[in-house]
Write an enzyme that holds these catalytic residues in place. Structure first.
Site, PDB file in Angstrom:
ATOM      1  N   ASP A  84      -0.761   2.390 -19.435  1.00  0.00           N
ATOM      2  CA  ASP A  84      -0.675   2.030 -17.819  1.00  0.00           C
ATOM      3  C   ASP A  84      -0.319   0.659 -17.598  1.00  0.00           C
ATOM      4  O   ASP A  84      -0.280  -0.227 -18.476  1.00  0.00           O
ATOM      5  CB  ASP A  84      -1.867   2.518 -17.155  1.00  0.00           C
ATOM      6  CG  ASP A  84      -1.917   3.875 -17.027  1.00  0.00           C
ATOM      7  OD1 ASP A  84      -0.913   4.538 -17.240  1.00  0.00           O
ATOM      8  OD2 ASP A  84      -2.922   4.463 -16.820  1.00  0.00           O
ATOM      9  N   LYS A  88       3.681   2.604 -13.468  1.00  0.00           N
ATOM     10  CA  LYS A  88       4.490   2.375 -12.418  1.00  0.00           C
ATOM     11  C   LYS A  88       5.258   1.065 -12.787  1.00  0.00           C
ATOM     12  O   LYS A  88       5.039   0.273 -13.373  1.00  0.00           O
ATOM     13  CB  LYS A  88       3.723   2.228 -11.112  1.00  0.00           C
ATOM     14  CG  LYS A  88       3.215   3.109 -10.360  1.00  0.00           C
ATOM     15  CD  LYS A  88       2.572   2.688  -9.016  1.00  0.00           C
ATOM     16  CE  LYS A  88       1.792   3.919  -8.602  1.00  0.00           C
ATOM     17  NZ  LYS A  88       0.920   3.674  -7.654  1.00  0.00           N
ATOM     18  N   MET A 101      -8.186  -0.009  -4.960  1.00  0.00           N
ATOM     19  CA  MET A 101      -6.919   0.517  -4.143  1.00  0.00           C
ATOM     20  C   MET A 101      -6.874   0.353  -2.880  1.00  0.00           C
ATOM     21  O   MET A 101      -6.578   0.989  -2.135  1.00  0.00           O
ATOM     22  CB  MET A 101      -6.492   1.622  -4.643  1.00  0.00           C
ATOM     23  CG  MET A 101      -6.322   1.991  -5.985  1.00  0.00           C
ATOM     24  SD  MET A 101      -6.230   3.733  -6.756  1.00  0.00           S
ATOM     25  CE  MET A 101      -7.655   4.310  -6.589  1.00  0.00           C
TER      26      MET A 101
END
Ligand code: SAH
Length: 255
Positions: free
Chosen positions: A34, A56, A165
């Site tokens: 990741d 991402k 987050m």
């Protein structure tokens, strides 16, 4: 049939990887990793290890979870040792549970290698104790992600809150926390890029974050609670020590 390891890569500093994770990485045929995994950790693998990025990229979304599941399964079916490497711990907002369930249902052997989560490592390396006798005897880890629809009143009486987050929504979160009855003067810290050479700690208060939020770079952990004042004091003491050491050195005194 191969074997899959769901591995926690720790918060950032490669030295915070567990010895078990290190050994498993050395044995891997394939690593799927990741965005928050340190690049240094990826060099531990064998030369011919296949490394696939599934996080991402430049604002684009990560591979859909189903595709990641299928990819892990495909390699395991080819008798490979597969490492699914995630930042922190695989089961703290890492979707490790979903991968475990999927693979177990398919009859694949899976082992979980826990990692040091940023939820604990970020405050710790910023000198903020999550618990402290007489100040904090509880802490909770919660997501600030907009899709989760958190009921903040559930956390009103927890001494220390660690929010992952939450950078984007920091202003809204601070407002919501004040609404639940938390003291607007309560100190807040953001720990950016924890345990890396770029670590930075920003001290603020709920009130300030609610009205005029400081700039924060991601990834960062938001910490709310009285223990943050202890962290602030400790950071000031460290800074003063560094300054006096610097002054002594500038005086030509060997320290
Ligand atoms: N499984 C991870 C968390 C994944 S969610 C863990 O256990 O650490 C991603 C969030 O983790 C980020 O938004 C940020 O809040 C936090 N995070 C991860 N690495 C971080 C770091 N080095 N410094 C500060 N926050 C970090």
């Amino acid at each position: 049939m191969g074997k899959v390891y769901l591995v926690g890569g720790g918060p950032g500093d490669p030295e915070l990887l567990t010895i078990k994770a290190y050994k498993v990485l050395k044995s891997a045929d394939v690593v799927l990793y990741d965005a928050l995994v340190s690049k240094d950790i990826l060099t531990i693998t064998k030369l011919d290890c296949l490394k696939i990025y599934v996080g991402k990229r430049d604002g684009r979304h990560s591979l859909p979870q189903e595709e990641i599941n299928e990819l892990i399964y495909k390699f395991a079916r080819q008798d490979k040792i597969v490492v699914r490497l995630k930042g922190g711990d695989p089961f703290v907002f890492g979707r490790g549970g979903e991968e475990l369930t999927y693979l177990k249902e398919k009859g694949i052997e899976v082992e979980v290698v826990p990692g040091i989560t940023s939820a604990v490592a970020a405050p710790s390396s910023a000198l903020i104790p999550l618990t402290h006798r007489g100040v904090s005897s509880s802490f909770a880890v919660v997501t600030g992600h907009p899709n989760r629809g958190i009921d903040w009143s559930a956390f009103a009486k927890i001494d220390t809150l660690v929010i992952l987050m939450g950078v984007k929504r920091r202003q809204e979160i601070a407002r919501d926390l004040i609404k639940t009855g938390r003291d607007p003067k309560e100190p807040v810290a953001f720990v950016e890029k924890a345990t890396t050479p770029e670590q930075r700690v920003i001290f603020s208060s709920l009130e300030e974050v609610a009205l005029n939020p400081p700039e924060v770079r991601t990834p960062a952990v938001m910490v709310v609670g009285e223990v943050v004042s202890l962290g602030l004091e400790m950071n000031l003491v460290s800074d003063l020590n560094n300054l006096s050491q610097l002054a002594l050195r500038n005086d030509g005194i060997d320290t």
